[in-house]
Design a protein around this motif. Structure first.
Motif, PDB file in Angstrom:
ATOM      1  N   THR A  42       1.018  -1.102  -0.050  1.00  0.00           N
ATOM      2  CA  THR A  42      -0.079  -0.164   0.297  1.00  0.00           C
ATOM      3  C   THR A  42       0.844   1.223  -0.078  1.00  0.00           C
ATOM      4  O   THR A  42       1.824   1.456   0.798  1.00  0.00           O
ATOM      5  N   PRO A  50      -5.713   9.760 -10.668  1.00  0.00           N
ATOM      6  CA  PRO A  50      -5.574   8.866 -10.604  1.00  0.00           C
ATOM      7  C   PRO A  50      -4.712   7.713 -12.368  1.00  0.00           C
ATOM      8  O   PRO A  50      -4.514   6.580 -12.906  1.00  0.00           O
ATOM      9  N   SER A 104      -2.207  -7.353  -9.603  1.00  0.00           N
ATOM     10  CA  SER A 104      -3.086  -6.753  -9.490  1.00  0.00           C
ATOM     11  C   SER A 104      -3.106  -5.091  -9.084  1.00  0.00           C
ATOM     12  O   SER A 104      -2.624  -5.231  -7.397  1.00  0.00           O
ATOM     13  N   ALA A 105      -3.615  -4.106  -9.380  1.00  0.00           N
ATOM     14  CA  ALA A 105      -3.650  -2.465  -8.021  1.00  0.00           C
ATOM     15  C   ALA A 105      -4.405  -1.882  -8.771  1.00  0.00           C
ATOM     16  O   ALA A 105      -5.417  -2.729  -9.632  1.00  0.00           O
ATOM     17  N   HIS A 106      -4.754  -1.555  -7.125  1.00  0.00           N
ATOM     18  CA  HIS A 106      -6.134  -0.927  -7.032  1.00  0.00           C
ATOM     19  C   HIS A 106      -6.029   0.774  -6.131  1.00  0.00           C
ATOM     20  O   HIS A 106      -5.136   0.823  -5.474  1.00  0.00           O
ATOM     21  N   TYR A 107      -6.589   2.009  -6.660  1.00  0.00           N
ATOM     22  CA  TYR A 107      -6.470   3.310  -5.922  1.00  0.00           C
ATOM     23  C   TYR A 107      -7.849   3.392  -5.812  1.00  0.00           C
ATOM     24  O   TYR A 107      -8.717   3.822  -6.593  1.00  0.00           O
ATOM     25  N   GLU A 108      -7.565   3.459  -4.508  1.00  0.00           N
ATOM     26  CA  GLU A 108      -8.956   4.473  -3.576  1.00  0.00           C
ATOM     27  C   GLU A 108      -8.906   5.158  -2.228  1.00  0.00           C
ATOM     28  O   GLU A 108      -7.627   4.912  -2.015  1.00  0.00           O
ATOM     29  N   LEU A 112      -2.731   3.776  -3.130  1.00  0.00           N
ATOM     30  CA  LEU A 112      -2.414   2.437  -4.013  1.00  0.00           C
ATOM     31  C   LEU A 112      -2.810   1.275  -3.151  1.00  0.00           C
ATOM     32  O   LEU A 112      -1.123   1.328  -2.434  1.00  0.00           O
ATOM     33  N   SER A 113      -2.627   0.595  -3.734  1.00  0.00           N
ATOM     34  CA  SER A 113      -2.721  -0.808  -2.951  1.00  0.00           C
ATOM     35  C   SER A 113      -2.852  -1.894  -4.135  1.00  0.00           C
ATOM     36  O   SER A 113      -3.339  -2.322  -5.031  1.00  0.00           O
TER      37      SER A 113
END
Length: 140
Positions: A42, A50, A104-108, A112-113
């Motif tokens: 993270t 984004p 995989s990646a996720h931004y929220e 960023l995770s």
């Protein structure tokens, strides 16, 4: 709005501005931990668009890039400007037991995770222990 003048803080700010006038990317703070059969990275990227976040893997090198553009308002007098603008970069060398195809990646909410799975062959497994009663006799 009034601000209390602190000469030491002002000296720190001036010194940081003088020393930080480089074109090199800034480092983003991050946490990295293992959760079962994958690693979780993270990274704090508050205020980042984004669309500017880029995560790629080349061999065993994971690279995270992002950019925050400085907002410029004409005619304003800045009283404090401490939020860094520019490019942010973080690179990590991944071990050989990482499934780079499944990252995989996720931004929220400015975080960023990145999920980094472990290869099946590198996961812990239970080894069955045979006893002498389980052996088959070999006759000659």
């Amino acid at each position: 709005m009034s601000m209390i003048f602190d000469p030491f803080r002002e000296l720190d700010r001036v010194a940081a501005n003088l020393l930080d006038r480089r074109e090199n990317p800034r480092v983003m703070p991050m946490d990295l931990y293992r959760d079962g059969d994958h690693y979780v990275l993270t990274a704090d990227l508050p205020g980042i668009d984004p669309g500017s976040v880029d995560v790629d893997v080349d061999g065993q090198l994971l690279t995270i890039r992002a950019e925050r553009t400085a907002r410029s308002h004409e005619g304003v007098q800045w009283l404090a400007r401490e939020r860094a603008a520019g490019a942010f970069l973080r690179q990590l060398t991944l071990g050989k037991d990482i499934d780079t195809e499944q990252i995989s990646a996720h931004y929220e909410n400015g975080v960023l995770s990145v999920m980094i799975p472990v290869l099946e062959k590198a996961k812990p497994r239970k080894i069955e222990v045979a006893t002498s009663g389980d052996r088959q006799e070999v006759s000659a």
